[in-house]
Motif scaffolding. Structure first.
Motif, short mmCIF file in Angstrom:
data_model
loop_
_atom_site.label_atom_id
_atom_site.label_comp_id
_atom_site.label_asym_id
_atom_site.label_seq_id
_atom_site.Cartn_x
_atom_site.Cartn_y
_atom_site.Cartn_z
N LYS A 170 32.79 14.89 72.84
CA LYS A 170 34.07 14.64 71.99
C LYS A 170 33.64 13.59 71.36
O LYS A 170 34.09 13.66 70.19
CB LYS A 170 34.97 14.37 73.13
CG LYS A 170 35.70 15.52 73.72
CD LYS A 170 37.00 15.11 74.63
CE LYS A 170 37.39 16.00 75.75
NZ LYS A 170 38.36 15.53 76.73
N ALA A 171 33.17 12.29 72.05
CA ALA A 171 32.78 11.18 71.31
C ALA A 171 31.79 11.47 70.06
O ALA A 171 32.35 10.87 68.94
CB ALA A 171 32.32 9.96 72.29
N LEU A 172 31.02 12.21 70.29
CA LEU A 172 29.92 12.45 69.21
C LEU A 172 30.72 13.10 67.86
O LEU A 172 30.62 12.99 66.66
CB LEU A 172 28.79 13.44 69.60
CG LEU A 172 27.82 13.09 70.43
CD1 LEU A 172 27.04 13.71 71.23
CD2 LEU A 172 26.83 11.92 69.50
N ILE A 173 31.39 14.31 68.37
CA ILE A 173 32.20 15.01 67.30
C ILE A 173 32.93 14.26 66.59
O ILE A 173 33.23 14.27 65.34
CB ILE A 173 33.07 16.06 67.81
CG1 ILE A 173 31.74 17.06 68.55
CG2 ILE A 173 33.79 17.13 67.05
CD1 ILE A 173 30.89 17.81 67.19
N ARG A 190 23.79 20.28 69.77
CA ARG A 190 24.34 20.86 70.86
C ARG A 190 25.73 21.25 70.94
O ARG A 190 26.27 22.06 71.35
CB ARG A 190 23.79 20.35 72.16
CG ARG A 190 22.34 20.61 72.34
CD ARG A 190 21.79 19.98 73.67
NE ARG A 190 20.34 19.94 73.96
CZ ARG A 190 19.52 19.37 74.60
NH1 ARG A 190 20.29 18.13 75.40
NH2 ARG A 190 18.19 19.27 74.59
N ALA A 191 26.48 19.97 70.66
CA ALA A 191 27.95 19.92 70.71
C ALA A 191 28.47 20.58 69.31
O ALA A 191 29.48 21.65 69.70
CB ALA A 191 28.50 18.36 70.38
N ALA A 249 27.46 2.98 69.04
CA ALA A 249 28.81 3.07 69.64
C ALA A 249 28.50 3.78 70.87
O ALA A 249 29.19 3.23 72.08
CB ALA A 249 29.55 3.81 68.76
N LEU A 250 27.70 4.57 70.97
CA LEU A 250 27.49 5.38 72.38
C LEU A 250 26.47 4.93 73.30
O LEU A 250 26.23 5.28 74.65
CB LEU A 250 27.33 6.97 72.24
CG LEU A 250 28.33 7.55 71.29
CD1 LEU A 250 28.13 8.93 71.11
CD2 LEU A 250 29.79 7.48 72.20
#
Length: 164
Positions: A121-124, A153-154, A139-140
Protein backbone atom coordinates in the motif's frame (compact mmCIF):
# COMPACT_ATOMS: atom_id res chain seq x y z
CA UNK A 1 12.15 28.49 21.37
CA UNK A 2 8.88 26.53 21.75
CA UNK A 3 6.95 29.18 19.80
CA UNK A 4 9.49 29.02 16.93
CA UNK A 5 9.12 25.23 16.87
CA UNK A 6 5.33 25.54 16.70
CA UNK A 7 5.49 28.09 13.88
CA UNK A 8 7.94 25.96 11.86
CA UNK A 9 5.88 22.80 12.43
CA UNK A 10 2.64 24.49 11.36
CA UNK A 11 4.25 25.90 8.21
CA UNK A 12 5.73 22.50 7.24
CA UNK A 13 2.52 20.66 8.10
CA UNK A 14 0.23 23.03 6.19
CA UNK A 15 2.37 22.71 3.05
CA UNK A 16 2.25 18.90 3.22
CA UNK A 17 -1.04 18.01 4.91
CA UNK A 18 -2.35 16.49 1.67
CA UNK A 19 0.06 13.60 2.35
CA UNK A 20 -1.80 12.75 5.54
CA UNK A 21 -5.18 13.00 3.83
CA UNK A 22 -4.12 10.68 1.03
CA UNK A 23 -2.79 8.11 3.47
CA UNK A 24 -6.04 8.38 5.43
CA UNK A 25 -7.97 7.73 2.22
CA UNK A 26 -5.99 4.53 1.66
CA UNK A 27 -6.43 3.16 5.15
CA UNK A 28 -10.00 4.21 5.97
CA UNK A 29 -13.39 3.61 4.42
CA UNK A 30 -15.56 6.34 5.96
CA UNK A 31 -15.34 10.01 6.91
CA UNK A 32 -15.25 9.51 10.69
CA UNK A 33 -12.38 7.01 10.46
CA UNK A 34 -10.58 9.40 8.08
CA UNK A 35 -10.89 12.25 10.60
CA UNK A 36 -9.71 10.03 13.47
CA UNK A 37 -6.68 8.79 11.56
CA UNK A 38 -5.82 12.31 10.36
CA UNK A 39 -5.94 13.52 13.96
CA UNK A 40 -3.73 10.66 15.15
CA UNK A 41 -1.21 11.30 12.36
CA UNK A 42 -1.14 15.00 13.27
CA UNK A 43 -0.54 14.17 16.93
CA UNK A 44 2.27 11.74 16.07
CA UNK A 45 3.89 14.27 13.74
CA UNK A 46 3.79 16.94 16.44
CA UNK A 47 5.13 14.60 19.14
CA UNK A 48 7.99 13.49 16.90
CA UNK A 49 8.75 16.86 15.28
CA UNK A 50 11.52 17.73 17.77
CA UNK A 51 13.30 14.53 16.62
CA UNK A 52 13.18 15.60 12.94
CA UNK A 53 16.81 16.39 12.13
CA UNK A 54 16.34 17.50 8.55
CA UNK A 55 18.44 14.65 7.09
CA UNK A 56 15.68 14.17 4.54
CA UNK A 57 12.93 16.41 3.23
CA UNK A 58 10.09 17.12 5.65
CA UNK A 59 7.65 15.45 3.25
CA UNK A 60 9.68 12.23 3.24
CA UNK A 61 9.81 12.19 7.03
CA UNK A 62 6.09 12.97 7.14
CA UNK A 63 5.31 10.02 4.82
CA UNK A 64 7.21 7.71 7.13
CA UNK A 65 5.50 8.90 10.33
CA UNK A 66 2.05 9.00 8.70
CA UNK A 67 2.41 5.54 7.15
CA UNK A 68 3.68 4.01 10.39
CA UNK A 69 0.79 5.58 12.30
CA UNK A 70 -1.77 4.38 9.75
CA UNK A 71 -0.31 0.88 9.64
CA UNK A 72 -0.22 0.50 13.42
CA UNK A 73 -3.81 1.76 13.78
CA UNK A 74 -4.92 -0.42 10.87
CA UNK A 75 -3.42 -3.48 12.53
CA UNK A 76 -5.18 -2.65 15.79
CA UNK A 77 -8.50 -2.15 13.99
CA UNK A 78 -8.30 -5.51 12.19
CA UNK A 79 -8.53 -7.17 15.60
CA UNK A 80 -11.92 -5.51 16.20
CA UNK A 81 -15.28 -6.60 14.89
CA UNK A 82 -15.95 -4.90 11.57
CA UNK A 83 -19.17 -2.91 11.22
CA UNK A 84 -20.55 -1.00 8.28
CA UNK A 85 -21.38 2.67 8.54
CA UNK A 86 -24.98 3.30 7.54
CA UNK A 87 -23.83 6.25 5.43
CA UNK A 88 -22.03 3.75 3.18
CA UNK A 89 -25.42 2.33 2.13
CA UNK A 90 -27.12 4.57 -0.38
CA UNK A 91 -29.64 4.31 -3.16
CA UNK A 92 -28.66 6.17 -6.28
CA UNK A 93 -30.68 6.91 -9.38
CA UNK A 94 -28.34 7.45 -12.27
CA UNK A 95 -28.96 10.03 -14.91
CA UNK A 96 -28.46 8.94 -18.50
CA UNK A 97 -26.12 11.86 -19.24
CA UNK A 98 -23.76 11.22 -16.33
CA UNK A 99 -20.78 8.98 -17.00
CA UNK A 100 -19.33 7.71 -13.76
CA UNK A 101 -16.72 5.45 -15.39
CA UNK A 102 -13.76 7.38 -14.01
CA UNK A 103 -15.31 7.50 -10.55
CA UNK A 104 -15.94 3.73 -10.61
CA UNK A 105 -12.40 3.05 -11.81
CA UNK A 106 -10.93 5.18 -9.04
CA UNK A 107 -13.11 3.46 -6.44
CA UNK A 108 -12.05 0.06 -7.83
CA UNK A 109 -8.39 1.10 -7.62
CA UNK A 110 -8.74 2.20 -3.97
CA UNK A 111 -10.56 -1.04 -3.12
CA UNK A 112 -7.81 -3.05 -4.81
CA UNK A 113 -5.10 -1.09 -2.98
CA UNK A 114 -6.85 -1.89 0.32
CA UNK A 115 -6.31 -5.59 -0.43
CA UNK A 116 -2.53 -5.14 -0.57
CA UNK A 117 -0.31 -5.64 2.46
CA UNK A 118 0.97 -2.62 4.38
CA UNK A 119 4.27 -2.22 2.52
CA UNK A 120 2.62 -2.66 -0.87
CA UNK A 121 0.00 0.00 0.00
CA UNK A 122 2.75 2.41 0.99
CA UNK A 123 4.74 1.70 -2.18
CA UNK A 124 1.74 2.22 -4.46
CA UNK A 125 0.76 5.38 -2.62
CA UNK A 126 4.22 6.89 -2.98
CA UNK A 127 4.38 5.75 -6.62
CA UNK A 128 1.03 7.44 -7.35
CA UNK A 129 2.49 10.58 -5.78
CA UNK A 130 5.27 10.46 -8.44
CA UNK A 131 7.97 10.06 -5.80
CA UNK A 132 11.35 8.89 -7.09
CA UNK A 133 12.57 5.48 -5.92
CA UNK A 134 15.25 7.16 -3.82
CA UNK A 135 12.60 9.02 -1.81
CA UNK A 136 10.37 5.92 -1.65
CA UNK A 137 13.23 3.85 -0.28
CA UNK A 138 14.05 6.55 2.32
CA UNK A 139 10.43 6.81 3.43
CA UNK A 140 10.11 3.05 3.85
CA UNK A 141 13.60 2.37 5.16
CA UNK A 142 14.56 -0.05 2.37
CA UNK A 143 17.10 0.06 -0.45
CA UNK A 144 16.20 1.54 -3.85
CA UNK A 145 16.67 -1.85 -5.49
CA UNK A 146 14.38 -3.49 -2.95
CA UNK A 147 11.81 -0.72 -3.50
CA UNK A 148 11.84 -1.38 -7.26
CA UNK A 149 11.44 -5.14 -6.80
CA UNK A 150 8.62 -4.73 -4.29
CA UNK A 151 6.97 -2.14 -6.56
CA UNK A 152 6.95 -4.51 -9.52
CA UNK A 153 5.42 -7.23 -7.36
CA UNK A 154 2.80 -4.83 -5.97
CA UNK A 155 1.87 -3.64 -9.48
CA UNK A 156 1.50 -7.23 -10.62
CA UNK A 157 -0.66 -8.03 -7.59
CA UNK A 158 -2.84 -4.99 -8.31
CA UNK A 159 -3.28 -6.10 -11.94
CA UNK A 160 -4.40 -9.53 -10.73
CA UNK A 161 -6.86 -8.02 -8.26
CA UNK A 162 -8.32 -5.63 -10.83
CA UNK A 163 -8.35 -8.18 -13.68
CA UNK A 164 -8.71 -11.66 -12.17
Amino acid sequence: MQKDLEIKFLADFEKNQNIAHKICRLYTTNNDAHKDLFQEITIQLWKNYPKFRGDSKFSTWMYRVALNTAISLYRKSTRKVKTQDISDVAFKIKSNDYDDTEERQLKALYNAIRELNDIEKALIFLYLEDKPYKEISEALGISSVNARVKMNRAKEKLKNILNP
